[in-house]
Design a protein around this motif. Structure first.
Motif, PDB file in Angstrom:
ATOM      1  N   GLU A  67       6.800 -14.346  -4.597  1.00  0.00           N
ATOM      2  CA  GLU A  67       8.174 -13.650  -3.544  1.00  0.00           C
ATOM      3  C   GLU A  67       9.141 -14.299  -3.451  1.00  0.00           C
ATOM      4  N   VAL A 101       7.936  -9.733  -7.755  1.00  0.00           N
ATOM      5  CA  VAL A 101       7.296  -8.411  -6.865  1.00  0.00           C
ATOM      6  C   VAL A 101       7.908  -7.737  -5.879  1.00  0.00           C
ATOM      7  N   GLY A 112       7.978  -4.238  -3.704  1.00  0.00           N
ATOM      8  CA  GLY A 112       6.562  -3.015  -3.073  1.00  0.00           C
ATOM      9  C   GLY A 112       6.667  -1.831  -2.818  1.00  0.00           C
ATOM     10  N   LEU A 133       8.205  -5.826   2.152  1.00  0.00           N
ATOM     11  CA  LEU A 133       7.063  -7.026   1.490  1.00  0.00           C
ATOM     12  C   LEU A 133       5.461  -6.293   2.466  1.00  0.00           C
ATOM     13  N   SER A 161       1.979  -2.133  -0.842  1.00  0.00           N
ATOM     14  CA  SER A 161       0.802  -2.960  -1.888  1.00  0.00           C
ATOM     15  C   SER A 161       2.326  -4.141  -2.466  1.00  0.00           C
ATOM     16  N   TRP A 162       1.449  -4.771  -3.463  1.00  0.00           N
ATOM     17  CA  TRP A 162       2.706  -6.428  -3.897  1.00  0.00           C
ATOM     18  C   TRP A 162       2.445  -5.547  -5.845  1.00  0.00           C
ATOM     19  N   ARG A 185      -1.190  -7.783  -5.420  1.00  0.00           N
ATOM     20  CA  ARG A 185      -1.674  -8.194  -3.539  1.00  0.00           C
ATOM     21  C   ARG A 185      -1.746  -6.802  -3.120  1.00  0.00           C
TER      22      ARG A 185
END
Length: 307
Positions: free
Chosen positions: A108, A113, A115, A143, A149-150, A184
């Protein structure tokens, strides 16, 4: 694969990494046997790592079955839990959430990443059509919002180097199927790629044995390790073995493949003969694990793969 170079290998630290989402089938046992033979033949160590982050699919009887099956077979290990109780108290992936969260935070902070609120079905369809470019990447979604989700940014997918066990260094491009893969999940749980990479580094694993169906996953995990700066994972050796098929379909827990203890509990010699045959071992070498070990060679497995 476009270039190879011979490698000097360290003593292996490898792992059994079952998921307690069903009872162990013969395909799982086949993979664990190769892992055990490679480790024991080379004075290596084996970690038992049970991947239980997907709590919706985990059942206590599945966890217990892992220990019962391995012990019944005689496939011993050196590291990790030696009972269900020890696993739950010390080795469940739920006990390592802080380690996963630290890795996610690193991504992050690096802006690596984005969202995503797309359904898994939509992304799968777009990837199959070769038309997925990370459609949420420019939505600037929060996020930490609910149900987000990531996904890892994989634009301009670069090559990664994969060390193939006792073979050489291979240069691989990240497969299109792994475009902007999830690190994630929507429920905040680290995804499989993230947890697997972090766990292997956490436990010092340097030799990874997997089915050939997970080759693309290995490439994705090497890509993720580079983003995380986890050079230890990048130095690991990979061996992808052929799969055991049932009428042309790979065995899996989701397809309710027969549990080893249900099918072979009264006839362990038959199971050993089957496994030994798949490893191209002579019949006289399949009476016990010790006999298999004395006859086993990596070259036999390589020949099995090429047949």
């Amino acid at each position: 694969m476009n270039r190879l170079q011979k490698l000097q290998l360290p003593a292996p630290i490898t792992r059994f990494a079952p998921t307690p989402s069903g009872f162990l089938h013969i395909g799982n046992v086949y993979s664990f046997l190769i892992t055990w033979l490679l480790a024991r033949k080379n004075n290596g160590q084996i970690l038992l790592r049970i991947d239980d982050l997907d709590q919706e699919r985990v059942r206590p009887e599945y966890v217990e079955n892992i220990f019962r099956t391995l012990e019944w077979l005689g496939l011993d290990w050196d590291l990790g839990p030696f009972s269900v109780e020890q696993f739950e108290k010390e080795y469940s992936q739920l006990r390592r959430m802080e380690v996963y969260e630290a890795a996610l935070q690193k991504l992050e902070e690096a802006g690596a990443v984005f969202g995503c609120d797309c359904s898994r079905k939509l992304v799968k369809k777009l990837i199959e059509e070769h038309n997925y470019e990370g459609i949420c990447q420019h939505k600037d979604l929060d996020l930490h919002a609910h149900d987000i989700s990531w996904r890892l940014k994989t634009d301009g997918m670069t090559e990664v180097k994969m060390k193939l066990y006792k073979t050489g260094l291979s240069v691989e491009a990240l497969p299109y199927s792994q475009s902007h893969f999830v690190v994630r999940r929507r429920d905040g749980i680290p995804a499989y790629h993230m947890a697997s990479v972090v766990d292997d580094v956490h436990f010092g694993v340097n030799t990874i044995v997997r089915g050939e169906d997970l080759f693309e996953s290995s490439v994705a995990q090497l890509y993720l390790a580079e983003k995380l700066g986890l050079s230890a994972f990048s130095q690991a050796e990979f061996f992808h073995h052929p799969l055991i098929l049932d009428r042309g379909v790979k065995l899996s827990k989701s397809q309710r493949s027969s549990a080893v203890l249900d099918e072979f509990s009264q006839d362990k010699p038959r199971l050993l003969r089957k496994l030994g045959g798949w490893l191209a071992l002579p019949p006289e070498a399949c009476g016990s694990l010790e006999e298999m070990l004395s006859h086993f060679s990596f070259e036999r497995v390589e020949r099995t793969i090429s047949n």
